[in-house]
Structures are given as C-alpha cells and as structure tokens.
Design a protein around this motif. Structure first.
Motif, PDB file in Angstrom:
ATOM      1  N   ILE A  49       2.691  10.831 -10.260  1.00  0.00           N
ATOM      2  CA  ILE A  49       2.398   9.679 -11.117  1.00  0.00           C
ATOM      3  C   ILE A  49       1.262   8.894 -10.469  1.00  0.00           C
ATOM      4  CG2 ILE A  49       3.316   7.549 -12.135  1.00  0.00           C
ATOM      5  CD1 ILE A  49       4.577  10.165 -13.222  1.00  0.00           C
ATOM      6  N   GLN A  50       0.184   8.716 -11.220  1.00  0.00           N
ATOM      7  CA  GLN A  50      -0.966   7.972 -10.712  1.00  0.00           C
ATOM      8  C   GLN A  50      -0.518   6.576 -10.295  1.00  0.00           C
ATOM      9  OE1 GLN A  50      -4.233   8.005 -13.415  1.00  0.00           O
ATOM     10  NE2 GLN A  50      -5.664   7.266 -11.905  1.00  0.00           N
ATOM     11  N   ALA A  51      -1.041   6.109  -9.173  1.00  0.00           N
ATOM     12  CA  ALA A  51      -0.584   4.829  -8.644  1.00  0.00           C
ATOM     13  C   ALA A  51      -1.692   4.129  -7.877  1.00  0.00           C
ATOM     14  CB  ALA A  51       0.616   5.050  -7.721  1.00  0.00           C
ATOM     15  N   SER A  52      -1.523   2.837  -7.701  1.00  0.00           N
ATOM     16  CA  SER A  52      -2.404   2.032  -6.856  1.00  0.00           C
ATOM     17  C   SER A  52      -1.595   0.848  -6.357  1.00  0.00           C
ATOM     18  CB  SER A  52      -3.633   1.564  -7.636  1.00  0.00           C
ATOM     19  OG  SER A  52      -3.256   0.715  -8.699  1.00  0.00           O
ATOM     20  N   GLY A  53      -2.103   0.199  -5.348  1.00  0.00           N
ATOM     21  CA  GLY A  53      -1.386  -0.947  -4.829  1.00  0.00           C
ATOM     22  C   GLY A  53      -2.065  -1.559  -3.635  1.00  0.00           C
ATOM     23  N   THR A  54      -1.352  -2.451  -2.992  1.00  0.00           N
ATOM     24  CA  THR A  54      -1.811  -3.149  -1.802  1.00  0.00           C
ATOM     25  C   THR A  54      -0.746  -2.991  -0.728  1.00  0.00           C
ATOM     26  OG1 THR A  54      -2.986  -4.763  -3.155  1.00  0.00           O
ATOM     27  CG2 THR A  54      -2.499  -5.411  -0.910  1.00  0.00           C
ATOM     28  N   THR A  55      -1.190  -2.719   0.482  1.00  0.00           N
ATOM     29  CA  THR A  55      -0.289  -2.610   1.620  1.00  0.00           C
ATOM     30  C   THR A  55      -0.816  -3.503   2.735  1.00  0.00           C
ATOM     31  OG1 THR A  55       0.319  -0.350   1.051  1.00  0.00           O
ATOM     32  CG2 THR A  55       0.712  -1.015   3.317  1.00  0.00           C
ATOM     33  N   THR A  56       0.065  -4.258   3.366  1.00  0.00           N
ATOM     34  CA  THR A  56      -0.336  -5.151   4.447  1.00  0.00           C
ATOM     35  C   THR A  56       0.286  -4.701   5.761  1.00  0.00           C
ATOM     36  OG1 THR A  56      -0.560  -7.024   2.945  1.00  0.00           O
ATOM     37  CG2 THR A  56      -0.311  -7.542   5.272  1.00  0.00           C
ATOM     38  N   PHE A  57      -0.564  -4.585   6.780  1.00  0.00           N
ATOM     39  CA  PHE A  57      -0.125  -4.286   8.141  1.00  0.00           C
ATOM     40  C   PHE A  57       0.067  -5.624   8.847  1.00  0.00           C
ATOM     41  CE2 PHE A  57      -2.435  -0.623   6.753  1.00  0.00           C
ATOM     42  CZ  PHE A  57      -1.839   0.462   7.357  1.00  0.00           C
ATOM     43  N   LEU A  58       1.245  -5.848   9.358  1.00  0.00           N
ATOM     44  CA  LEU A  58       1.518  -7.070  10.110  1.00  0.00           C
ATOM     45  C   LEU A  58       0.835  -6.990  11.475  1.00  0.00           C
ATOM     46  CD1 LEU A  58       5.275  -7.585   9.224  1.00  0.00           C
ATOM     47  CD2 LEU A  58       3.270  -8.704   8.220  1.00  0.00           C
ATOM     48  N   PRO A  59       0.581  -8.127  12.134  1.00  0.00           N
ATOM     49  CA  PRO A  59      -0.039  -8.088  13.470  1.00  0.00           C
ATOM     50  C   PRO A  59       0.737  -7.160  14.404  1.00  0.00           C
ATOM     51  CG  PRO A  59       0.052 -10.340  12.673  1.00  0.00           C
ATOM     52  CD  PRO A  59       0.833  -9.497  11.688  1.00  0.00           C
ATOM     53  N   GLY A  60       0.004  -6.310  15.107  1.00  0.00           N
ATOM     54  CA  GLY A  60       0.624  -5.363  16.033  1.00  0.00           C
ATOM     55  C   GLY A  60       1.054  -4.053  15.413  1.00  0.00           C
ATOM     56  N   SER A  61       1.036  -3.956  14.082  1.00  0.00           N
ATOM     57  CA  SER A  61       1.474  -2.741  13.396  1.00  0.00           C
ATOM     58  C   SER A  61       0.301  -1.792  13.144  1.00  0.00           C
ATOM     59  CB  SER A  61       2.128  -3.105  12.061  1.00  0.00           C
ATOM     60  OG  SER A  61       2.483  -1.933  11.359  1.00  0.00           O
ATOM     61  N   LYS A  62       0.512  -0.505  13.423  1.00  0.00           N
ATOM     62  CA  LYS A  62      -0.512   0.504  13.165  1.00  0.00           C
ATOM     63  C   LYS A  62      -0.138   1.441  12.026  1.00  0.00           C
ATOM     64  CE  LYS A  62      -2.178   2.758  16.579  1.00  0.00           C
ATOM     65  NZ  LYS A  62      -2.402   3.508  17.821  1.00  0.00           N
ATOM     66  N   GLN A  63       1.110   1.396  11.524  1.00  0.00           N
ATOM     67  CA  GLN A  63       1.519   2.325  10.476  1.00  0.00           C
ATOM     68  C   GLN A  63       2.366   1.626   9.416  1.00  0.00           C
ATOM     69  OE1 GLN A  63       4.239   5.733  11.310  1.00  0.00           O
ATOM     70  NE2 GLN A  63       2.547   6.943  10.516  1.00  0.00           N
ATOM     71  N   GLU A  64       2.028   1.900   8.172  1.00  0.00           N
ATOM     72  CA  GLU A  64       2.809   1.467   7.012  1.00  0.00           C
ATOM     73  C   GLU A  64       2.980   2.695   6.117  1.00  0.00           C
ATOM     74  OE1 GLU A  64       4.324  -1.389   6.405  1.00  0.00           O
ATOM     75  OE2 GLU A  64       3.592  -2.248   8.279  1.00  0.00           O
TER      76      GLU A  64
END
Length: 94
Positions: free
Chosen positions: A52-67
């Motif tokens: 299913i085609q998708a889009s969005g926004t992801t935020t990395f918190l300070p100190g985080s390298k992976q979401e």
C-alpha cells in the motif's frame, strides 16, 4: 536509506517495520519526511499491487540513530527483492 528485503510468500497482508538509520545521532530532534515510490524496474514491488503506497513523517529523538516505518505489504506467492524504495528529506529541529 537502504532498501529492505522482504519475503512476500504469504497470501495475507502484513505490516513490516522498515528500519531507518542515521549515520550519527543528533543532539536535537531530527525529522524526516518519507514516501514509497515505484522504481519501474522489472521484478520490483509495485504500489497498491504488492504494498500500500504510503508517506509520512518520522522523528528521531536526541541520541537516537534508528526509527521504524510501518508499511502494509499485500502478500502473494511471488518473491520480490524489495518492498519499496523509501525516499525522503530531513529537517533539523532546534
């Protein structure tokens, strides 16, 4: 971002979590905008046929390298090398 390899050998839909990794962790939140895109290459997954085609926004918190980005895969019995190619841009929040 690296392209994921997913086994689509099941005829049921699944929701894999695709890892998104930064080279370096930020000291402030880092936000990326992403979307799935079809490459047009033979044998590569196609939107709304294989996933299913998708889009969005992801935020990395300070100190985080992976979401993780959750996508819905439409299962079938034809293996595909990738679920999608994820492209996006990032912004650094202060």
């Amino acid at each position: 971002m690296r392209r994921p390899f997913l086994d689509l050998g099941s005829p049921v839909a699944s929701c894999p979590s695709i890892p998104v990794t930064l080279d370096y962790a930020g000291t402030d939140p880092i936000t990326i905008n992403w979307q799935t895109v079809d490459t047009g290459q033979p044998g590569i997954a196609k939107a709304n046929v294989d996933y299913i085609q998708a889009s969005g926004t992801t935020t990395f918190l300070p100190g985080s390298k992976q979401e993780f980005i959750d996508l819905t895969v439409i299962g079938d019995v034809t293996p595909r090398p990738t679920c999608s190619t994820v492209s996006g841009s990032s912004s650094h929040s202060t």
